[in-house]
Motif scaffolding. Structure first.
Motif, PDB file in Angstrom:
ATOM      1  N   VAL A 108      -7.563 -14.763 -70.277  1.00 36.11           N
ATOM      2  CA  VAL A 108      -7.742 -13.355 -69.913  1.00 36.11           C
ATOM      3  C   VAL A 108      -7.021 -13.076 -68.595  1.00 36.11           C
ATOM      4  O   VAL A 108      -7.098 -13.883 -67.657  1.00 36.11           O
ATOM      5  CB  VAL A 108      -9.245 -13.015 -69.760  1.00 36.11           C
ATOM      6  N   ASP A 109      -6.329 -11.953 -68.523  1.00 34.01           N
ATOM      7  CA  ASP A 109      -5.719 -11.507 -67.268  1.00 34.01           C
ATOM      8  C   ASP A 109      -6.751 -10.669 -66.523  1.00 34.01           C
ATOM      9  O   ASP A 109      -6.775  -9.445 -66.615  1.00 34.01           O
ATOM     10  CB  ASP A 109      -4.456 -10.695 -67.554  1.00 34.01           C
ATOM     11  N   ALA A 110      -7.624 -11.332 -65.771  1.00 32.84           N
ATOM     12  CA  ALA A 110      -8.751 -10.641 -65.141  1.00 32.84           C
ATOM     13  C   ALA A 110      -8.350  -9.870 -63.894  1.00 32.84           C
ATOM     14  O   ALA A 110      -9.007  -8.893 -63.531  1.00 32.84           O
ATOM     15  CB  ALA A 110      -9.845 -11.646 -64.792  1.00 32.84           C
ATOM     16  N   ASP A 111      -7.303 -10.313 -63.209  1.00 33.27           N
ATOM     17  CA  ASP A 111      -6.933  -9.643 -61.959  1.00 33.27           C
ATOM     18  C   ASP A 111      -5.841  -8.597 -62.147  1.00 33.27           C
ATOM     19  O   ASP A 111      -5.384  -7.987 -61.175  1.00 33.27           O
ATOM     20  CB  ASP A 111      -6.513 -10.663 -60.899  1.00 33.27           C
ATOM     21  N   GLY A 112      -5.404  -8.388 -63.393  1.00 35.79           N
ATOM     22  CA  GLY A 112      -4.460  -7.318 -63.690  1.00 35.79           C
ATOM     23  C   GLY A 112      -3.070  -7.507 -63.138  1.00 35.79           C
ATOM     24  O   GLY A 112      -2.343  -6.522 -62.939  1.00 35.79           O
ATOM     25  N   ASN A 120      -5.365 -19.526 -61.980  1.00 34.95           N
ATOM     26  CA  ASN A 120      -5.927 -18.423 -61.208  1.00 34.95           C
ATOM     27  C   ASN A 120      -7.442 -18.384 -61.403  1.00 34.95           C
ATOM     28  O   ASN A 120      -7.928 -18.336 -62.536  1.00 34.95           O
ATOM     29  CB  ASN A 120      -5.288 -17.108 -61.671  1.00 34.95           C
ATOM     30  N   ALA A 121      -8.198 -18.403 -60.301  1.00 33.58           N
ATOM     31  CA  ALA A 121      -9.658 -18.487 -60.406  1.00 33.58           C
ATOM     32  C   ALA A 121     -10.245 -17.295 -61.153  1.00 33.58           C
ATOM     33  O   ALA A 121     -11.134 -17.455 -62.001  1.00 33.58           O
ATOM     34  CB  ALA A 121     -10.273 -18.596 -59.012  1.00 33.58           C
ATOM     35  N   ALA A 122      -9.766 -16.084 -60.863  1.00 35.26           N
ATOM     36  CA  ALA A 122     -10.306 -14.899 -61.534  1.00 35.26           C
ATOM     37  C   ALA A 122     -10.054 -14.967 -63.034  1.00 35.26           C
ATOM     38  O   ALA A 122     -10.952 -14.679 -63.846  1.00 35.26           O
ATOM     39  CB  ALA A 122      -9.680 -13.636 -60.945  1.00 35.26           C
ATOM     40  N   ASP A 123      -8.839 -15.352 -63.421  1.00 39.23           N
ATOM     41  CA  ASP A 123      -8.522 -15.458 -64.845  1.00 39.23           C
ATOM     42  C   ASP A 123      -9.351 -16.555 -65.510  1.00 39.23           C
ATOM     43  O   ASP A 123      -9.831 -16.396 -66.639  1.00 39.23           O
ATOM     44  CB  ASP A 123      -7.032 -15.750 -65.029  1.00 39.23           C
ATOM     45  N   ALA A 124      -9.518 -17.685 -64.816  1.00 38.98           N
ATOM     46  CA  ALA A 124     -10.266 -18.804 -65.400  1.00 38.98           C
ATOM     47  C   ALA A 124     -11.734 -18.451 -65.603  1.00 38.98           C
ATOM     48  O   ALA A 124     -12.330 -18.772 -66.644  1.00 38.98           O
ATOM     49  CB  ALA A 124     -10.133 -20.036 -64.508  1.00 38.98           C
ATOM     50  N   ILE A 125     -12.343 -17.789 -64.627  1.00 36.99           N
ATOM     51  CA  ILE A 125     -13.756 -17.415 -64.735  1.00 36.99           C
ATOM     52  C   ILE A 125     -13.958 -16.431 -65.883  1.00 36.99           C
ATOM     53  O   ILE A 125     -14.866 -16.582 -66.713  1.00 36.99           O
ATOM     54  CB  ILE A 125     -14.254 -16.830 -63.401  1.00 36.99           C
TER      55      ILE A 125
END
Length: 401
Positions: A108-112, A120-125
């Motif tokens: 998932v591309d969580a941080d846009g 990337n921590a945000a994407d991994a979480i």
């Protein structure tokens, strides 16, 4: 795990006069508390995850009803210790330890930023939560506890959960479900007094018998070390004396149970110090709380095991050790890989989420290993304080051994 040399405490005589066994007995058994009830929307306990990731885990841990922020945190801690650069021997990558093929489906591309970055921590979480919720959907029609079924599917694959109409009879999978749920309690913010440990008085008694023993960097009390300890070696040995196996280092011992607030401390709680109060990965010192604002600890090279005050700079919090919590902790190797109890296994690889479609190899039905039996509380009185070793004001922790 060292504590710089401290000056004398004004309250030394008063604390010694009380008698620490009496203090321990009153503090341990007079305190009331109730077991914590689990809730899918439970908040994260303060200081249980690095502050940089707390908001992300709280957000993505609410992605579907079957997961919770503490459960997601427990998985991430067990997978990598919250290390975004973790790399396993079987090719699992990042904080959530995805294999590249699984990441290609669930990343998932969580941080846009336009990239699905496994490092990337945000994407991994976000991807870990997305993967969990996908598994929950796969086994949604299976009867039983929905979170148990999700965790079993994570470890053994949805096919096994569907085949056995619930958690399959694989020792490893049953252990994984039990361990993640136990570990999640360490990440859950208490909403009521934390249940008091029944082994704590005996653990303190062990530590008291070591008062006056010289500190040794890396010491575990072995005969070859003349029975000397460092800080986490002492706490590990104290709880081993009551049948509870703690990890070797202080920052892993932090996760061996729930975290009582300062006003809820009870004798036997482990108390910790960190260089960054927003990041438990910076924990570098641990002691055993004995009541009255004091702990027993192995402070630093040149000192002896002694009583010290806990209310000092860099105090990050406390852990109330439980058998289930300690048993759930992973054994982390120097390279960051996980082995032994609490480690992820089964399914596709021993270090990464199971394939959502692959059927696991057949395994003989088994039950999880029993929790180590608690030792009975000793009846002997506490040994007297060494002549030159009353309680003293704690100095500041500095570094790990």
């Amino acid at each position: 795990m060292v504590l710089r040399k401290a000056g004398p405490a004004a309250a030394a005589t008063g604390v010694a006069a009380i008698g620490f066994i009496a203090l321990v007995t009153i503090g341990t058994y007079a305190a009331s508390g109730t077991p914590q009830a689990s809730a899918n929307r439970a908040a994260l306990s303060a200081g249980s995850v690095p502050a940089a990731y707390q908001g992300l885990i709280q957000k993505w841990g609410a992605l579907c009803p079957e997961i919770s922020p503490p459960m997601l945190a427990a998985q991430l801690y067990q997978e990598s210790g919250f290390d975004p650069s973790a790399r396993s021997s079987v090719g699992a990558l990042g904080m959530a330890q995805f294999l590249p093929g699984t990441w290609a489906i669930y990343g998932v591309d969580a941080d846009g930023d336009g990239k699905k970055d496994i490092w990337n921590a945000a994407d991994a979480i976000a991807s870990a939560a997305t993967y969990d919720c996908s598994l929950a959907k796969d086994v949604a029609k299976v009867p039983g506890d929905r979170q148990d079924n999700l965790l079993a599917a994570y470890n053994a694959g949805p096919y096994a959960v569907e085949k056995y109409n619930g958690v399959p009879p694989y020792k490893e999978t049953q252990g994984y479900v039990k361990n993640i749920k136990a570990l999640a309690r360490s990440f859950t913010a208490p909403t009521a007094p934390v249940e008091v440990s029944q082994q704590s008085a005996a653990a303190i008694y062990f530590a008291q018998t070591k008062l006056g023993t010289p500190y040794l960097w890396g010491g575990e009390g072995l005969p070859s070390q003349d029975g000397r300890f460092d800080c986490s070696g002492l706490t590990q040995a104290a709880y081993a004396s009551v049948g509870i196996t703690l990890p070797r280092v202080a920052d892993d011992q932090w996760y061996a149970g729930p975290h009582p607030s300062r006003d809820q401390l009870r004798p036997g709680d482990l108390v910790f110090w960190a260089t960054d109060l927003n990041d438990p990965r910076s924990i570098h010192h641990v002691g055993i709380y004995v009541g009255g604002g004091y702990m027993i600890n192995a402070p630093h090279t040149g000192a002896v095991i002694r009583y010290d005050k806990i209310d000092t700079r860099e105090y990050i919090g406390a852990t109330r050790v439980t058998s289930d919590g300690a048993e759930a902790l992973p054994v982390r190797n120097a390279d960051g890989s996980i082995t032994g109890k609490g480690g992820v296994g089964g399914g596709a690889t021993p270090d990464a989420p199971a394939s959502p479609t692959a059927a696991p190899a057949a395994a003989a039905p088994a039950t999880p290993p029993a929790v180590p039996p608690a030792a009975s509380r000793p009846t002997a009185g506490a040994p007297p304080l060494p002549a030159d070793q009353g309680p003293s004001a704690a100095g500041q922790p500095t570094a790990k051994p």
